[in-house]
Scaffold this motif. Structure first.
Motif, PDB file in Angstrom:
ATOM      1  N   HIS A 166       0.725  -1.199  -0.139  1.00  0.00           N
ATOM      2  CA  HIS A 166       0.029   0.038   0.041  1.00  0.00           C
ATOM      3  C   HIS A 166       0.595   1.354   0.073  1.00  0.00           C
ATOM      4  O   HIS A 166       0.457   2.218  -0.791  1.00  0.00           O
ATOM      5  CB  HIS A 166      -0.949  -0.018   1.267  1.00  0.00           C
ATOM      6  CG  HIS A 166      -1.828   1.122   1.029  1.00  0.00           C
ATOM      7  ND1 HIS A 166      -3.047   1.031   0.457  1.00  0.00           N
ATOM      8  CD2 HIS A 166      -1.590   2.042   1.934  1.00  0.00           C
ATOM      9  CE1 HIS A 166      -3.641   2.412   0.997  1.00  0.00           C
ATOM     10  NE2 HIS A 166      -2.997   3.130   1.833  1.00  0.00           N
ATOM     11  N   HIS A 167       1.943   1.066   0.734  1.00  0.00           N
ATOM     12  CA  HIS A 167       2.824   2.294   0.993  1.00  0.00           C
ATOM     13  C   HIS A 167       4.170   2.306   0.167  1.00  0.00           C
ATOM     14  O   HIS A 167       4.991   3.144   0.217  1.00  0.00           O
ATOM     15  CB  HIS A 167       2.929   2.580   2.450  1.00  0.00           C
ATOM     16  CG  HIS A 167       2.083   2.873   3.322  1.00  0.00           C
ATOM     17  ND1 HIS A 167       1.260   4.207   3.019  1.00  0.00           N
ATOM     18  CD2 HIS A 167       1.256   2.258   3.938  1.00  0.00           C
ATOM     19  CE1 HIS A 167       0.284   4.224   3.896  1.00  0.00           C
ATOM     20  NE2 HIS A 167      -0.066   2.942   4.465  1.00  0.00           N
ATOM     21  N   LYS A 168       4.268   1.171  -0.852  1.00  0.00           N
ATOM     22  CA  LYS A 168       5.514   0.996  -1.610  1.00  0.00           C
ATOM     23  C   LYS A 168       6.761   1.013  -0.867  1.00  0.00           C
ATOM     24  O   LYS A 168       7.667   1.818  -0.947  1.00  0.00           O
ATOM     25  CB  LYS A 168       5.424   2.074  -2.675  1.00  0.00           C
ATOM     26  CG  LYS A 168       4.360   1.997  -3.823  1.00  0.00           C
ATOM     27  CD  LYS A 168       4.453   2.656  -4.827  1.00  0.00           C
ATOM     28  CE  LYS A 168       3.666   2.332  -6.177  1.00  0.00           C
ATOM     29  NZ  LYS A 168       3.677   3.219  -7.203  1.00  0.00           N
ATOM     30  N   GLY A 227       1.796   5.720 -14.405  1.00  0.00           N
ATOM     31  CA  GLY A 227       0.415   5.241 -14.088  1.00  0.00           C
ATOM     32  C   GLY A 227       0.521   3.644 -14.200  1.00  0.00           C
ATOM     33  O   GLY A 227      -0.510   2.980 -13.744  1.00  0.00           O
ATOM     34  N   GLU A 228       1.609   3.159 -14.575  1.00  0.00           N
ATOM     35  CA  GLU A 228       1.897   1.532 -14.572  1.00  0.00           C
ATOM     36  C   GLU A 228       2.392   1.259 -12.996  1.00  0.00           C
ATOM     37  O   GLU A 228       3.039   2.084 -12.198  1.00  0.00           O
ATOM     38  CB  GLU A 228       3.072   1.023 -15.428  1.00  0.00           C
ATOM     39  CG  GLU A 228       2.480   1.278 -16.795  1.00  0.00           C
ATOM     40  CD  GLU A 228       1.304   0.713 -17.402  1.00  0.00           C
ATOM     41  OE1 GLU A 228       1.224  -0.510 -16.919  1.00  0.00           O
ATOM     42  OE2 GLU A 228       0.740   1.152 -18.373  1.00  0.00           O
ATOM     43  N   GLU A 229       1.926   0.015 -12.624  1.00  0.00           N
ATOM     44  CA  GLU A 229       2.430  -0.547 -11.233  1.00  0.00           C
ATOM     45  C   GLU A 229       3.837  -0.628 -10.907  1.00  0.00           C
ATOM     46  O   GLU A 229       4.175  -0.268  -9.965  1.00  0.00           O
ATOM     47  CB  GLU A 229       1.521  -1.751 -11.060  1.00  0.00           C
ATOM     48  CG  GLU A 229       0.144  -1.879 -10.871  1.00  0.00           C
ATOM     49  CD  GLU A 229      -0.453  -3.253 -10.255  1.00  0.00           C
ATOM     50  OE1 GLU A 229       0.268  -3.740  -9.150  1.00  0.00           O
ATOM     51  OE2 GLU A 229      -0.932  -3.896 -11.145  1.00  0.00           O
ATOM     52  N   GLU A 262       9.804 -12.044 -10.313  1.00  0.00           N
ATOM     53  CA  GLU A 262       9.153 -12.976 -11.450  1.00  0.00           C
ATOM     54  C   GLU A 262       7.697 -12.180 -11.784  1.00  0.00           C
ATOM     55  O   GLU A 262       7.420 -11.970 -13.160  1.00  0.00           O
ATOM     56  CB  GLU A 262       8.985 -14.495 -11.325  1.00  0.00           C
ATOM     57  CG  GLU A 262      10.337 -15.091 -11.190  1.00  0.00           C
ATOM     58  CD  GLU A 262      10.846 -14.924  -9.668  1.00  0.00           C
ATOM     59  OE1 GLU A 262      10.106 -14.457  -8.755  1.00  0.00           O
ATOM     60  OE2 GLU A 262      12.199 -15.381  -9.664  1.00  0.00           O
ATOM     61  N   GLU A 263       7.017 -11.690 -10.803  1.00  0.00           N
ATOM     62  CA  GLU A 263       5.794 -11.222 -10.934  1.00  0.00           C
ATOM     63  C   GLU A 263       5.923  -9.837 -11.406  1.00  0.00           C
ATOM     64  O   GLU A 263       5.300  -9.280 -12.313  1.00  0.00           O
ATOM     65  CB  GLU A 263       5.155 -11.225  -9.670  1.00  0.00           C
ATOM     66  CG  GLU A 263       4.627 -12.557  -9.012  1.00  0.00           C
ATOM     67  CD  GLU A 263       4.411 -12.549  -7.433  1.00  0.00           C
ATOM     68  OE1 GLU A 263       3.356 -13.430  -7.244  1.00  0.00           O
ATOM     69  OE2 GLU A 263       4.840 -11.650  -6.823  1.00  0.00           O
ATOM     70  N   TRP A 264       6.877  -9.081 -11.029  1.00  0.00           N
ATOM     71  CA  TRP A 264       7.227  -7.536 -11.599  1.00  0.00           C
ATOM     72  C   TRP A 264       7.720  -8.015 -13.158  1.00  0.00           C
ATOM     73  O   TRP A 264       7.071  -6.952 -13.960  1.00  0.00           O
ATOM     74  CB  TRP A 264       8.566  -6.857 -10.690  1.00  0.00           C
ATOM     75  CG  TRP A 264       8.025  -6.332  -9.686  1.00  0.00           C
ATOM     76  CD1 TRP A 264       8.293  -6.579  -8.259  1.00  0.00           C
ATOM     77  CD2 TRP A 264       6.909  -5.386  -9.554  1.00  0.00           C
ATOM     78  NE1 TRP A 264       7.771  -5.674  -7.381  1.00  0.00           N
ATOM     79  CE2 TRP A 264       6.749  -5.016  -8.138  1.00  0.00           C
ATOM     80  CE3 TRP A 264       6.145  -4.526 -10.131  1.00  0.00           C
ATOM     81  CZ2 TRP A 264       6.005  -4.220  -7.409  1.00  0.00           C
ATOM     82  CZ3 TRP A 264       5.430  -3.730  -9.789  1.00  0.00           C
ATOM     83  CH2 TRP A 264       5.481  -3.363  -8.322  1.00  0.00           C
ATOM     84  N   GLY A 265       8.474  -8.746 -13.428  1.00  0.00           N
ATOM     85  CA  GLY A 265       9.071  -9.240 -14.829  1.00  0.00           C
ATOM     86  C   GLY A 265       7.728  -9.342 -15.682  1.00  0.00           C
ATOM     87  O   GLY A 265       7.732  -8.624 -16.938  1.00  0.00           O
TER      88      GLY A 265
END
Length: 251
Positions: free
Chosen positions: A74-76, A169-171, A136-139
Motif C-alpha cells: 500500500h505504501h510501496k 500510471g503503471e504499477e 518474476e511477478e514484476w517481470g
C-alpha cells in the motif's frame, strides 16, 4: 563505442544498490492510519502475542504475513529495520496499547523469508528487503506492458522503465532499482529480455525480446515459406529443363 539514443544510463554503483530506500519510519504515521484499511485482527489484543498452540500460531503468522505485505504494498515500502518496525503502526497499535515484540517480529519476518517474500540484509537480521511482489511477478507485468505497446526489441534504461513518462500510471512506475534489475534478470532467464553491458563497463541497458514461442512460430513460418518458394523454383526449373530437352530432341 556503442551508441544508444537514451536519456540516461545508470552507473554500476547505482545498480549495485546505492539508492535511498523508503523505510517504515519515513512514512507519516497519521497519513498511514487514515489511508490503510486494517484487518479485524489488528484490533484484537491477543493478535500481538504469539500463541503457543501450533495450529493457532500458524494461522496467526499467516495473518501477520498478509498484513505486512499488504501494508508495504500500500505504501510501496521495500526495506525494513526491525528495531524501527516495532515502533511503526503496523506492529504497534496505540489504540489498544498493544505492540509486537522484536522477537515476534523476527519470527514473522522469517516466515516471510520462507515464503520467498523477504531477504535479510545482514547476518544479525536487523534489516531486510520486503518483496510484496516477487521479481518474476514484476517481470511479468513489465513484459506485458512492453508487448501491449509493441516495444519488443526496444532498448531501455532502468530510469526510463521506473521513472519515464511512458510508464507513468503503471504499477512498476517508481519501482526501486534493485527490484527492477532482478525483475529484468528474471526475464532474461526466460529469454524475454537481454542485458546489454556498455562498452565502458559502467552501465547497463535492457532490450526486450519477442516471446520465445512467438519467435519460434515466426521462424517456423519463415522456414515454411522459404521451403515452399524453393520447391516452386525447383519445379519451375524442372519444367523448363523438360521443355528444353523436348525441343532439343525434336531437332
Amino acid at each position: 563505442m556503442v551508441w544508444f539514443p537514451l536519456r540516461c544510463v545508470l552507473s554500476r554503483n547505482h545498480l549495485c544498490g546505492r539508492t535511498l530506500f523508503r523505510t517504515l519510519s519515513a512514512v507519516n504515521t497519521a497519513s498511514i492510519a487514515m489511508s490503510f484499511e486494517w484487518p479485524w485482527q489488528y484490533n484484537f489484543p491477543p493478535f500481538f502475542t504469539l500463541q503457543p498452540n501450533v495450529d493457532t500460531r500458524q494461522k496467526q503468522l499467516a495473518a501477520w504475513c498478509s498484513l505486512v505485505l499488504s501494508y508495504c504494498r500500500h505504501h510501496k515500502l521495500y526495506t525494513v529495520d526491525v528495531m524501527e518496525a516495532q515502533e511503526s503502526p503496523v506492529f504497534n497499535n496505540k489504540k489498544i496499547e498493544r505492540k509486537l515484540s522484536v522477537e515476534a517480529i523476527q519470527v514473522v519476518f522469517e516466515e516471510l523469508r520462507k515464503k520467498g517474500n523477504l531477504e535479510w540484509l545482514d547476518k544479525n537480521k536487523s534489516r531486510c528487503l520486503v518483496m510484496w511482489r516477487r521479481p518474476e511477478e514484476w517481470g511479468k507485468l513489465i513484459y506485458q506492458w512492453v508487448s501491449k505497446n509493441g516495444m519488443n526489441n526496444s532498448v531501455f534504461t532502468l530510469y526510463e522503465l521506473s521513472n519515464g513518462d511512458d510508464t507513468s500510471g503503471e504499477e512498476f512506475h517508481g519501482l526501486e532499482d534493485w527490484m527492477l534489475q532482478r525483475s529484468l534478470q528474471a526475464l532474461q532467464t526466460e529469454g524475454k529480455a537481454e542485458i546489454i553491458t556498455m562498452d565502458d563497463g559502467k552501465g547497463y541497458v535492457f532490450r526486450f525480446l519477442r516471446r520465445p514461442e512467438v519467435e519460434k512460430q515466426r521462424k517456423g513460418a519463415l522456414t515454411e515459406t522459404f521451403n515452399y518458394a524453393l520447391n516452386l523454383r525447383i519445379a519451375f526449373m524442372g519444367d523448363a529443363f523438360i521443355q528444353t530437352s523436348s525441343k532439343s530432341g525434336r531437332r
